[in-house]
Design a protein around this motif. Structure first.
Motif, PDB file in Angstrom:
ATOM      1  N   TYR A 117       0.815  -1.214   0.000  1.00 43.31           N
ATOM      2  CA  TYR A 117       0.000   0.000   0.000  1.00 43.31           C
ATOM      3  C   TYR A 117       0.849   1.265   0.000  1.00 43.31           C
ATOM      4  O   TYR A 117       0.526   2.245  -0.670  1.00 43.31           O
ATOM      5  CB  TYR A 117      -0.919  -0.037   1.217  1.00 43.31           C
ATOM      6  N   ARG A 198      -5.677 -11.661   1.187  1.00 44.20           N
ATOM      7  CA  ARG A 198      -6.412 -10.754   2.076  1.00 44.20           C
ATOM      8  C   ARG A 198      -7.303  -9.858   1.207  1.00 44.20           C
ATOM      9  O   ARG A 198      -6.956  -9.548   0.073  1.00 44.20           O
ATOM     10  CB  ARG A 198      -5.433  -9.909   2.896  1.00 44.20           C
ATOM     11  N   VAL A 199      -8.445  -9.467   1.757  1.00 45.86           N
ATOM     12  CA  VAL A 199      -9.432  -8.748   0.951  1.00 45.86           C
ATOM     13  C   VAL A 199      -9.053  -7.260   0.889  1.00 45.86           C
ATOM     14  O   VAL A 199      -9.710  -6.393   1.469  1.00 45.86           O
ATOM     15  CB  VAL A 199     -10.849  -8.968   1.526  1.00 45.86           C
ATOM     16  N   LEU A 200      -7.953  -7.004   0.170  1.00 44.32           N
ATOM     17  CA  LEU A 200      -7.400  -5.656   0.075  1.00 44.32           C
ATOM     18  C   LEU A 200      -7.587  -5.096  -1.335  1.00 44.32           C
ATOM     19  O   LEU A 200      -7.487  -5.832  -2.315  1.00 44.32           O
ATOM     20  CB  LEU A 200      -5.905  -5.659   0.416  1.00 44.32           C
ATOM     21  N   VAL A 230     -10.860 -10.470   5.822  1.00 46.48           N
ATOM     22  CA  VAL A 230     -11.193  -9.043   5.790  1.00 46.48           C
ATOM     23  C   VAL A 230     -10.502  -8.421   6.989  1.00 46.48           C
ATOM     24  O   VAL A 230     -10.739  -8.816   8.128  1.00 46.48           O
ATOM     25  CB  VAL A 230     -12.717  -8.826   5.866  1.00 46.48           C
ATOM     26  N   GLU A 231      -9.621  -7.466   6.750  1.00 50.80           N
ATOM     27  CA  GLU A 231      -8.785  -6.935   7.819  1.00 50.80           C
ATOM     28  C   GLU A 231      -9.193  -5.517   8.194  1.00 50.80           C
ATOM     29  O   GLU A 231      -9.769  -4.781   7.395  1.00 50.80           O
ATOM     30  CB  GLU A 231      -7.313  -6.971   7.408  1.00 50.80           C
ATOM     31  N   ASN A 232      -8.868  -5.142   9.403  1.00 47.76           N
ATOM     32  CA  ASN A 232      -9.170  -3.806   9.916  1.00 47.76           C
ATOM     33  C   ASN A 232      -8.017  -2.867   9.588  1.00 47.76           C
ATOM     34  O   ASN A 232      -7.196  -2.541  10.443  1.00 47.76           O
ATOM     35  CB  ASN A 232      -9.407  -3.866  11.426  1.00 47.76           C
ATOM     36  N   ASP A 235      -6.592  -0.179   3.693  1.00 47.56           N
ATOM     37  CA  ASP A 235      -6.627  -0.727   2.339  1.00 47.56           C
ATOM     38  C   ASP A 235      -7.638  -1.861   2.177  1.00 47.56           C
ATOM     39  O   ASP A 235      -7.833  -2.367   1.087  1.00 47.56           O
ATOM     40  CB  ASP A 235      -5.215  -1.217   1.968  1.00 47.56           C
ATOM     41  N   SER A 236      -8.290  -2.250   3.263  1.00 44.31           N
ATOM     42  CA  SER A 236      -9.164  -3.419   3.223  1.00 44.31           C
ATOM     43  C   SER A 236     -10.594  -3.062   2.816  1.00 44.31           C
ATOM     44  O   SER A 236     -11.160  -2.071   3.270  1.00 44.31           O
ATOM     45  CB  SER A 236      -9.192  -4.113   4.587  1.00 44.31           C
ATOM     46  N   SER A 238     -14.423  -3.677   3.284  1.00 48.18           N
ATOM     47  CA  SER A 238     -15.190  -4.077   4.466  1.00 48.18           C
ATOM     48  C   SER A 238     -16.088  -5.265   4.145  1.00 48.18           C
ATOM     49  O   SER A 238     -16.419  -5.521   2.990  1.00 48.18           O
ATOM     50  CB  SER A 238     -16.041  -2.913   4.959  1.00 48.18           C
TER      51      SER A 238
END
Length: 366
Positions: A117, A198-200, A230-232, A235-236, A238
């Motif tokens: 990122y 990862r869901v980025l 799904v990360e907090n 760039d993620s 939601s």
């Protein structure tokens, strides 16, 4: 002799560095691993290493927390007096190298597994972060003995930006893949596309979902799978944004797992529309299991595909062309097997973990 591996996330130790740890142990080193929390410690200890928890906020922007992390590493290094260290990802590389230098460690190795990122986003906030990250990278990498890159694009960019001197740079083919753990399997009866990430946004999640949506209109029986957390973080995507794609049947969604091979086995073609990578381990695993690849003509990704032989490269953020390449496999299902064999051959030649770890050991002078 003592070796310390500085990790940003426990899961990456046993998923991505286990074979390297065994090679280091075979050279006569006792290996200690640092990680940010208690997650999966049992799997790390099963590698025959000692684990030390040193708290790290790997994505946050908190100067005080990062300073505390550096001080804890410094104290730990002074206590353990290791002969060599290896750190990977931005914060362990920067703060681990600085702490190691202050502790008087002579063999300090940093691995750039991708720039993510910080170097791909173009928002005002990202540009500010990139400015300060570059300053910190320069300080950290100047403290390193060797800096190991996973693709030539990243290495060139770091040299061109003045972040590192070329004489310190080394190049390996990603993290490698254990081809005993990932082996070819039969393909599913129906064409199935699979993205593991990862869901980025920077991994190309939006492009994958929208391309799947376009293809499903014409070919409703084609399956699209997505596996990843799904990360907090900024760039993620939601879960609220992801949910409509799940509820409308565009994708089948799965969370994180320690057994990814069974999901590759359900796939015909692996897809990763990432904006930039080091060398994507997921792509290498898919190649080892003889899956064709659709990925982007971006740093780190482009090195995994010989265009038209084991898959296709598409421009980043190009949803239409991504969908076209997916449709090509639907129209030419016989090419899945042929391109899958080409992926397997390329993986054996360039990305076998034994070759990569041989180079790592050599570059770290172990």
């Amino acid at each position: 002799m003592k070796f310390i591996l500085i990790s940003p996330k426990n899961r990456t130790v046993y998923n991505f560095r286990g074979d390297l740890i065994k090679e280091i142990q075979a050279k006569g080193y006792d290996v200690i691993v640092t990680g940010p929390n208690d997650e999966g410690i049992k799997h790390i200890q099963e590698l025959g290493v000692r684990f030390e928890k040193i708290k790290l906020d790997k994505t946050g922007i908190n100067i005080i927390a990062d300073l505390q992390y550096t001080i804890k590493l410094l104290r730990f290094f002074k206590s353990e007096k290791p002969d060599a260290i290896l750190s990977y990802t931005i914060k362990p590389v920067i703060y681990g190298s600085i702490a190691a230098k202050l502790a008087g460690i002579k063999n300090i190795n940093s691995m750039i597994t991708g720039v993510g990122y910080v170097f791909t986003a173009e928002t005002f906030k990202a540009k500010i972060i990139r400015f300060f990250a570059s300053l910190l990278y320069k300080l950290g990498l100047n403290s390193s003995t060797n800096v190991i890159f996973q693709n030539s694009d990243d290495m060139k960019e770091f040299i061109d930006r003045g972040l590192i001197k070329e004489k310190k740079c080394r190049l390996v083919s990603g993290s490698g893949v254990n081809m005993e753990n990932f082996k070819p399997t039969l393909y599913p009866d129906n064409i199935t596309f699979f993205m593991l990430s990862r869901v980025l946004y920077s991994k190309g999640i939006r492009e994958y979902l929208e391309a799947a949506k376009k293809v499903k209109i014409k070919y409703p029986n084609v399956t699209f799978m997505l596996l990843g957390a799904v990360e907090n973080m900024q760039d993620s995507m939601s879960m609220t944004e992801l949910k409509p794609y799940i509820e409308k049947g565009i994708i089948e969604y799965f969370g994180e797992t320690n057994d990814v091979s069974k999901y590759y086995a359900k796939a015909s073609v692996f897809v990763l529309p990432s904006y930039r990578e080091g060398t994507p381990r997921t792509v290498l695993e898919a190649m080892a299991m003889a899956r064709p690849i659709i990925t982007t003509n971006a740093p780190g990704c482009r090195g995994t595909v010989n265009e038209g032989e084991n898959g296709f490269l598409v421009p980043i953020k190009d949803i239409n062309l991504l969908a076209e390449k997916m449709e090509w496999f639907i129209k030419n299902p016989e090419m899945v097997v042929e391109m899958g064999k080409a992926s397997l051959n390329l993986c054996q030649t360039r990305f076998n973990v034994d070759k990569v770890n041989h180079d790592m050991i050599k570059y770290m002078n172990l």
